[in-house]
Design an enzyme around this catalytic site. Structure first.
Site, mmCIF file in Angstrom:
data_model
loop_
_atom_site.group_PDB
_atom_site.id
_atom_site.type_symbol
_atom_site.label_atom_id
_atom_site.label_comp_id
_atom_site.label_asym_id
_atom_site.label_seq_id
_atom_site.Cartn_x
_atom_site.Cartn_y
_atom_site.Cartn_z
ATOM 1 N N ARG A 1 -13.927 37.676 -0.546
ATOM 2 C CA ARG A 1 -13.527 37.680 -1.950
ATOM 3 C C ARG A 1 -12.840 39.006 -2.278
ATOM 4 O O ARG A 1 -13.294 40.074 -1.850
ATOM 5 C CB ARG A 1 -14.728 37.510 -2.898
ATOM 6 C CG ARG A 1 -15.259 36.080 -2.992
ATOM 7 C CD ARG A 1 -14.216 35.091 -3.545
ATOM 8 N NE ARG A 1 -14.693 33.724 -3.586
ATOM 9 C CZ ARG A 1 -14.414 32.785 -2.670
ATOM 10 N NH1 ARG A 1 -13.656 33.067 -1.624
ATOM 11 N NH2 ARG A 1 -14.870 31.560 -2.815
ATOM 12 N N HIS B 1 -4.498 32.703 -1.107
ATOM 13 C CA HIS B 1 -5.818 32.220 -0.687
ATOM 14 C C HIS B 1 -5.684 30.836 -0.025
ATOM 15 O O HIS B 1 -5.737 29.802 -0.680
ATOM 16 C CB HIS B 1 -6.728 32.131 -1.926
ATOM 17 C CG HIS B 1 -8.172 31.931 -1.597
ATOM 18 N ND1 HIS B 1 -9.159 32.101 -2.527
ATOM 19 C CD2 HIS B 1 -8.805 31.589 -0.458
ATOM 20 C CE1 HIS B 1 -10.331 31.856 -1.964
ATOM 21 N NE2 HIS B 1 -10.144 31.534 -0.708
HETATM 22 P P1 NDP Z 1 -22.922 32.016 4.536
HETATM 23 O O1 NDP Z 1 -23.818 31.781 3.365
HETATM 24 O O2 NDP Z 1 -23.137 31.275 5.790
HETATM 25 O O3 NDP Z 1 -22.934 33.550 4.924
HETATM 26 C C1 NDP Z 1 -23.008 34.575 4.009
HETATM 27 C C2 NDP Z 1 -23.746 35.720 4.653
HETATM 28 O O4 NDP Z 1 -23.623 36.854 3.798
HETATM 29 C C3 NDP Z 1 -25.229 35.443 4.851
HETATM 30 O O5 NDP Z 1 -25.539 35.691 6.206
HETATM 31 C C4 NDP Z 1 -25.866 36.471 3.937
HETATM 32 O O6 NDP Z 1 -26.975 37.048 4.541
HETATM 33 C C5 NDP Z 1 -24.812 37.556 3.889
HETATM 34 N N1 NDP Z 1 -24.989 38.468 2.765
HETATM 35 C C6 NDP Z 1 -25.192 38.185 1.461
HETATM 36 N N2 NDP Z 1 -25.273 39.315 0.750
HETATM 37 C C7 NDP Z 1 -25.122 40.325 1.635
HETATM 38 C C8 NDP Z 1 -25.137 41.737 1.505
HETATM 39 N N3 NDP Z 1 -25.367 42.315 0.326
HETATM 40 N N4 NDP Z 1 -24.939 42.489 2.625
HETATM 41 C C9 NDP Z 1 -24.744 41.894 3.825
HETATM 42 N N5 NDP Z 1 -24.732 40.561 4.007
HETATM 43 C C10 NDP Z 1 -24.928 39.793 2.925
HETATM 44 O O7 NDP Z 1 -21.442 31.777 3.984
HETATM 45 P P2 NDP Z 1 -20.069 31.614 4.785
HETATM 46 O O8 NDP Z 1 -20.094 32.480 5.980
HETATM 47 O O9 NDP Z 1 -19.730 30.192 4.954
HETATM 48 O O10 NDP Z 1 -19.067 32.204 3.697
HETATM 49 C C11 NDP Z 1 -19.157 33.577 3.290
HETATM 50 C C12 NDP Z 1 -18.224 33.830 2.129
HETATM 51 O O11 NDP Z 1 -16.882 33.671 2.558
HETATM 52 C C13 NDP Z 1 -18.361 32.831 0.965
HETATM 53 O O12 NDP Z 1 -19.400 33.193 0.092
HETATM 54 C C14 NDP Z 1 -17.029 32.935 0.307
HETATM 55 O O13 NDP Z 1 -17.023 33.978 -0.642
HETATM 56 C C15 NDP Z 1 -16.085 33.289 1.446
HETATM 57 N N6 NDP Z 1 -15.251 32.143 1.824
HETATM 58 C C16 NDP Z 1 -13.889 32.283 1.763
HETATM 59 C C17 NDP Z 1 -13.066 31.213 2.036
HETATM 60 C C18 NDP Z 1 -11.579 31.353 2.030
HETATM 61 O O14 NDP Z 1 -10.875 30.344 1.962
HETATM 62 N N7 NDP Z 1 -11.037 32.556 2.120
HETATM 63 C C19 NDP Z 1 -13.607 29.891 2.351
HETATM 64 C C20 NDP Z 1 -15.044 29.898 2.547
HETATM 65 C C21 NDP Z 1 -15.824 30.975 2.228
HETATM 66 P P3 NDP Z 1 -28.462 36.664 4.231
HETATM 67 O O15 NDP Z 1 -28.804 35.816 5.388
HETATM 68 O O16 NDP Z 1 -29.101 38.002 4.247
HETATM 69 O O17 NDP Z 1 -28.514 36.003 2.901
#
Ligand code: NDP
Length: 399
Positions: free
Chosen positions: A285, A333
Site C-alpha cells: 500500500r 495499481h
Molecule cells: P497476508 O494476510 O497473508 O499477509 C500479511 C502479513 O503481514 C501477515 O503475515 C502479517 O503478520 C503481516 N503483518 C501485519 N502487520 C505487520 C506489521 N506491523 N509488521 C510486520 N508484519 C505485519 O496478506 P497478503 O500477503 O495476501 O497481502 C498483504 C498485503 O498486500 C495486503 O494487505 C494488501 O495491502 C497488499 N496487496 C496488494 C495487492 C496489489 O494488487 N498490489 C493485491 C493483494 C494484496 P501476522 O502473521 O503477524 O499477522
C-alpha cells in the site's frame, strides 16, 4: 431486494475488448496452503475476460438481477456528488477493488443508513474505515489469496527491473539509441544480494520462494516466525525489527497490510537504516511509505531505486511526485488485477454474495470485520482504526 453498488475502473480507452491476446488461462483450484480457490455455485463470465472494468461488471449482473436485486456499476467515485455518493442512501452492499478504491470513510458510511456489507473484490480493505464499519455493525469481507501470487510475480519482476536497470535500457531502444554504457552504468546482478521482505504472509512468503533459485540471501521480518522447516528450506534469516532487516538487505519489499500500526513505517528516520543504494519495492500500500521521504531518498542516492504499483490516494493525482521522481519503476495499481486474478476475485465476490443472500457463513478466510469487531483474517492481520484519511485527494485526478 437489495441494491448493490459496484465501483469499478474505467474500460480501456479504445473500448471494451472484442478479443483477447490468449484463448484461455490456467485452471487453478488450490492455493499453496491448500485453501481452495473460490467456489461459487456458478459463474456467468468467461475466465480470462476483462471483468474488473465497468463493462465487465465482475460478471455479477445476471446472477443479481435474476434474483431480483438491483446492480449499479460506476467508476465515478470521488469528489462532491459522485455517482457513488448519490447511490449510497439506499445501498445495502458496496463492492470495489483496491485498484480503484471506493474510499468508504466514516462520512460515506454515515450517508448509507441501509449499508450492511462492504466487499473488497481483491485483497486489502484499508480503503474502508474499519472502525466506522465496526461501530455500525457492517460486515467487511475480501477475497483472501485471490491475487497474492499475482502480486508476488510483480514484485520479482520489479526487483529485477530495478537492479538490472531494465526500464531506462528499454527507453534507449525506443529513442533509437544503442547506448550500452548509459544502460549499464546502473545495472547489477541480483545474484548474491541480500533480499528481505517486511511480512512473510501469503505474498511475502511466495516472493521468498520465487527468489530462491536466484541464489540470493533471503531475509524476513514478521511478528511471528515461520515454521522451522520453511526457514530451513529457504535458508531464511528472521529479523524482529525493521531496522535490523533494512541494515542487512540490498533489496527490501513491503508485503504487510496498511493499518494504523503500519502507516508511514518507511519515513525519513527509518530510511536512514537502509544500506546506501538499496532498492525498495512496495506493492502492498502506498501509505506504508511517507511519500516525500521516498522522493528525498531517491534524490540523495540513499535509495538506488523504488518500484511498486500502489499509491495514495488512488487514482494518483497528475502532480503526485512519484510520477516524476528519479530511478522509479512504478506502474498503476495493476499487480493484483491481471486477467488471471480477476477470474478468481470475481468468483470470490460471487461466493461472498451467495453466502450473504443465502444466509450462509462467509468463509473465515474472507472476513475482516463482522459483528462489530475484527474477525477471521482481519483479526489476525489488521489493527482496529482508520487508514483512509486524505483519500479525498483522489478527486484531484483528472481524466
Ligand atoms: P497476508 O494476510 O497473508 O499477509 C500479511 C502479513 O503481514 C501477515 O503475515 C502479517 O503478520 C503481516 N503483518 C501485519 N502487520 C505487520 C506489521 N506491523 N509488521 C510486520 N508484519 C505485519 O496478506 P497478503 O500477503 O495476501 O497481502 C498483504 C498485503 O498486500 C495486503 O494487505 C494488501 O495491502 C497488499 N496487496 C496488494 C495487492 C496489489 O494488487 N498490489 C493485491 C493483494 C494484496 P501476522 O502473521 O503477524 O499477522
Amino acid at each position: 431486494m437489495a441494491k448493490i453498488v459496484c465501483v469499478l475502473y474505467d474500460d480501456p480507452v479504445n473500448g471494451y475488448p472484442k478479443s483477447y491476446a490468449r484463448d484461455d488461462i490456467p485452471k487453478i483450484t488450490k492455493y499453496p496452503d491448500g485453501q481452495t480457490t473460490p467456489t461459487p455455485q456458478a459463474i456467468d463470465f468467461v475466465p480470462g475476460h476483462l471483468l474488473g472494468s465497468v463493462s465487465g461488471e465482475l460478471g455479477l449482473r445476471k446472477y443479481l438481477e435474476s434474483n431480483g436485486h438491483t446492480l449499479v456499476v460506476t467508476s465515478d467515485k470521488d469528489g462532491a456528488n459522485s455517482r457513488l455518493d448519490q447511490e449510497l442512501p439506499d445501498a445495502e452492499i458496496v463492492i470495489s477493488q483496491p485498484f480503484w478504491p471506493a474510499y468508504m470513510t466514516a462520512e460515506r458510511i454515515a450517508k448509507a443508513p441501509k449499508l450492511k456489507m462492504i466487499v473488497t473484490a481483491g485483497i486489502g480493505s484499508d480503503h474502508t474505515d474499519l472502525q466506522a464499519a465496526m461501530d455500525r455493525g457492517i460486515t467487511v469481507a475480501e477475497v483472501t489469496y485471490c491475487n497474492s501470487n499475482s502480486v508476488a510475480e510483480h514484485v520479482v519482476m520489479q526487483m529485477l527491473s530495478l537492479v538490472r536497470n531494465y526500464i531506462p535500457s528499454y527507453n534507449w531502444v525506443i529513442k533509437g539509441g544503442w547506448n550500452i554504457a548509459d544502460c549499464v552504468e546502473r545495472s547489477y546482478d541480483i545474484e548474491g544480494m541480500h533480499v528481505g521482505t517486511v511480512a512473510a504472509g501469503r505474498i511475502g512468503l511466495r516472493v521468498l520462494r520465487l527468489l530462491k533459485p536466484f541464489d540470493v540471501h533471503l531475509h524476513y521480518m514478521d511478528r511471528y516466525k515461520l515454521p522451522d522447516a520453511v526457514e530451513k528450506e529457504l535458508n531464511l534469516t528472521h529479523h524482529t525489527s525493521l531496522e535490523s532487516l533494512t541494515k542487512a538487505c540490498d533489496v527490501v519489499t513491503l508485503n504487510c497490510p496498511l493499518h494504523p500500526e503500519t502507516e508511514h513505517m518507511i519515513n525519513d528516520k527509518t530510511l536512514k537504516n537502509f544500506k546506501r543504494g538499496a532498492y525498495l519495492v512496495n506493492t502492498a500500500r502506498g501509505k506504508l511509505c511517507d511519500r516525500d521521504a521516498i522522493v528525498r531518498a531517491l534524490e540523495s542516492g540513499q535509495l538506488a531505486g523504488y518500484a511498486g504499483d500502489v499509491w495514495f490516494p488512488q487514482p494518483a493525482p497528475q502532480d503526485h511526485p512519484w510520477r516524476k521522481m528519479p530511478h522509479h519503476g512504478m506502474t498503476p495499481h495493476i499487480s493484483g488485477t491481471s486477467l488471471s486474478a480477476q477470474a478468481r476475485y470475481a468468483a470470490g465476490t460471487r461466493e461472498i454474495l451467495e453466502c450473504y443472500f443465502d444466509k450462509k457463513p462467509i468463509r473465515n478466510e474472507y472476513l475482516i470485520v463482522q459483528g462489530g469487531k475484527l474477525a477471521g483474517v482481519g483479526a489476525h492481520s489488521y489493527s482496529a482504526g482508520n487508514a483512509t484519511s486524505g483519500s479525498e485527494e483522489a478527486a484531484k485526478f483528472k481524466r
